[in-house]
Design an enzyme around this catalytic site. Structure first.
Site, PDB file in Angstrom:
ATOM      1  N   ARG A 115       0.846  -1.204   0.000  1.00 39.18           N
ATOM      2  CA  ARG A 115       0.000   0.000   0.000  1.00 39.18           C
ATOM      3  C   ARG A 115       0.878   1.250   0.000  1.00 39.18           C
ATOM      4  O   ARG A 115       0.609   2.219  -0.692  1.00 39.18           O
ATOM      5  CB  ARG A 115      -0.975  -0.022   1.171  1.00 39.18           C
ATOM      6  N   TYR A 150     -15.244  18.009 -16.005  1.00 43.18           N
ATOM      7  CA  TYR A 150     -15.551  16.587 -16.184  1.00 43.18           C
ATOM      8  C   TYR A 150     -16.676  16.209 -15.220  1.00 43.18           C
ATOM      9  O   TYR A 150     -16.625  16.524 -14.031  1.00 43.18           O
ATOM     10  CB  TYR A 150     -14.274  15.776 -15.916  1.00 43.18           C
ATOM     11  N   ASP A 185      -6.319  19.267 -14.717  1.00 43.11           N
ATOM     12  CA  ASP A 185      -6.603  17.909 -15.175  1.00 43.11           C
ATOM     13  C   ASP A 185      -6.002  17.788 -16.576  1.00 43.11           C
ATOM     14  O   ASP A 185      -6.500  18.387 -17.534  1.00 43.11           O
ATOM     15  CB  ASP A 185      -8.117  17.675 -15.196  1.00 43.11           C
ATOM     16  N   LYS A 221      -6.960   6.729 -19.844  1.00 38.78           N
ATOM     17  CA  LYS A 221      -7.218   7.262 -21.183  1.00 38.78           C
ATOM     18  C   LYS A 221      -5.964   7.144 -22.053  1.00 38.78           C
ATOM     19  O   LYS A 221      -5.516   6.053 -22.321  1.00 38.78           O
ATOM     20  CB  LYS A 221      -7.741   8.695 -21.066  1.00 38.78           C
TER      21      LYS A 221
HETATM   22  C1  LIG Z   1     -11.926   9.867 -17.539  1.00 32.26           C
HETATM   23  C2  LIG Z   1     -11.573  11.193 -16.953  1.00 32.26           C
HETATM   24  C3  LIG Z   1     -11.391  11.331 -15.566  1.00 32.26           C
HETATM   25  C4  LIG Z   1     -11.611  10.211 -14.590  1.00 32.26           C
HETATM   26  O1  LIG Z   1     -10.738   9.153 -14.757  1.00 32.26           O
HETATM   27  P1  LIG Z   1     -11.100   7.623 -14.366  1.00 32.26           P
HETATM   28  O2  LIG Z   1      -9.822   6.925 -14.627  1.00 32.26           O
HETATM   29  O3  LIG Z   1     -12.245   7.221 -15.220  1.00 32.26           O
HETATM   30  O4  LIG Z   1     -11.484   7.637 -12.916  1.00 32.26           O
HETATM   31  C5  LIG Z   1     -11.036  12.584 -15.097  1.00 32.26           C
HETATM   32  N1  LIG Z   1     -10.887  13.630 -15.931  1.00 32.26           N
HETATM   33  C6  LIG Z   1     -11.056  13.531 -17.244  1.00 32.26           C
HETATM   34  C7  LIG Z   1     -10.874  14.730 -18.101  1.00 32.26           C
HETATM   35  C8  LIG Z   1     -11.406  12.307 -17.812  1.00 32.26           C
HETATM   36  O5  LIG Z   1     -11.592  12.212 -19.132  1.00 32.26           O
END
Ligand SMILES: *Cc1c(COP(=O)(O)O)cnc(C)c1O
Length: 379
Positions: free
Chosen positions: A48, A106, A178, A203
């Site tokens: 962890r 988001y 982000d 992503k």
């Molecule tokens: C998908 C996404 C997230 C969240 O990510 P997860 O891995 O699905 O929890 C946050 N910000 C943006 C811009 C995203 O496209």
């Protein structure tokens, strides 16, 4: 420092000294043996708080970002998902703090703030951060964080990160960007004045729609990063080793994938902008996009995401998405397969997303096949 393309090609590090394997090993161990003096000779104790495979991913991601100063030492903490990484950033704040978020943030961030963090005493105001006056108006004495997403989702609005960082700093607030849609290749938020960057590794970074993960990169010695490590090790929302290993594998091709995705997205945006059934295209690479100049200043290319509005009703827009055969109708982004999504139907009713908007994540298919697919689907 080598070029990011070189760092990526070798993401995960060097040949394993124990075996000569050129690919990093996958360490699944949750616990590590002590030496005779009670120390942990390998530097790991319990998974962890630290796992060697996750640590390789964290090192790789920290090296890809850059601060304003070449000398800035950055560090990364990897989490179980992009939302776990976002939640960890919010958990570094104290109850009673206030955050400013984009009015088109988001969707997952919006519901995290309203449905979870509000109960813990975190207040949030949504503002159009492309307008510095709106940011100023949203700031309060207790504002500790300004959250930036650029390009935004799903309208691809562009926020000037450096300008927001200056306003936030004067107000005593940190800036977190982000960076999911841009990856460290297209935009360097820390170099533009941000304090941290959050990625959904799910992503583009992992890039194959088969790993859930998240990461935060910040200055190594900062109080913010120490708190993130605390949330990670004590709260335990860690990225698991196989996910980290797959993300490292994905990272090695990020540069070539993204290059193709950016080029094809621009090609599709130009095609859609000329189509009689399309009433608007949102892609910052188009000269007529309102954020084009700001995007050109802070991005090295315009990304693989775009959205467009279809002439007609929401049902007709949905029908266009379902007629696609090369694009898959599904949520998410950043994989090798192109996705198309009617965004309003995955968000809460009454949201700000135009009802006829379709969002595309451009994959690695041939651009001509994607154009033909949209063309037949639009009719
Ligand atoms: C998908 C996404 C997230 C969240 O990510 P997860 O891995 O699905 O929890 C946050 N910000 C943006 C811009 C995203 O496209």
């Amino acid at each position: 420092m080598p070029h990011p393309d070189t760092l990526l090609a070798h993401a995960g590090g060097t040949t394993d000294p124990a075996t000569g394997a050129v690919v990093p090993p996958l360490h699944l161990a949750t616990t590590f043996e002590r030496g005779p003096d009670g120390s942990y000779p390998g530097g790991y104790q319990y998974a962890r708080s630290g796992n060697p495979t996750r640590a390789r991913l964290e090192t790789a991601l920290a090296r890809l970002e850059a601060g304003p100063d070449e000398e800035d030492e950055l560090a990364c903490a990897a989490f179980a998902s992009g939302m776990a990484a976002s939640a960890a950033v919010l958990q570094t704040l104290a109850a009673g703090a206030h955050v400013v978020v984009p009015d088109d943030a988001y969707y997952g961030l919006r519901v995290l703030l309203s449905d979870v963090m509000a109960r813990w005493g975190l207040a949030a105001t949504a503002a159009d951060l492309t307008d510095l006056g709106a940011l100023q108006a949203a700031l309060r004495p207790e504002t500790r964080l300004v959250w930036v997403e650029t390009p935004s989702n799903p309208l691809l609005k562009i926020t000037d990160v450096a300008a927001v960082a200056e306003v936030a700093r004067t107000a005593g607030a940190r800036v977190v960007v982000d960076g999911t849609w841009t990856t460290p290749l297209l935009q360097r938020p820390l170099a533009l004045g941000a304090d941290a960057v959050v990625h959904s590794v799910t992503k583009y970074l992992a890039g194959h729609s088969d790993v859930l993960g998240g990461a935060v990169v910040a200055r190594a010695g900062s109080d913010l990063f120490a708190r993130l490590r605390d949330v990670q090790a004590k709260g335990g929302p860690v990225m698991e080793p196989f996910g980290a290993w797959l993300a490292l594998r994905g990272l090695r091709t990020l540069s070539v994938r993204l290059e193709r995705q950016c080029a094809t997205a621009l090609h599709l945006a130009r095609f859609l902008a000329r189509h009689p059934r399309v009433t608007g295209v949102h892609y910052p690479g188009l000269d007529e996009h309102p954020g084009h100049a700001a995007a050109a200043r802070q991005m090295s290319a315009y990304g693989g995401m775009l959205s467009f509005e279809v002439d007609g009703s929401a049902d007709e827009a949905r029908a266009v998405a379902s007629r696609c055969t090369v694009f898959t109708e599904a949520t998410s982004l950043g994989g090798t397969e192109s996705l198309i999504e009617h965004r309003a139907s995955v968000e809460d009713p009454g949201g700000t997303t135009p009802p006829t908007l379709l969002r595309c994540s451009v994959g690695l298919e041939h651009a001509g096949d994607l154009v033909d697919d949209l063309s037949q689907a639009l009719g």
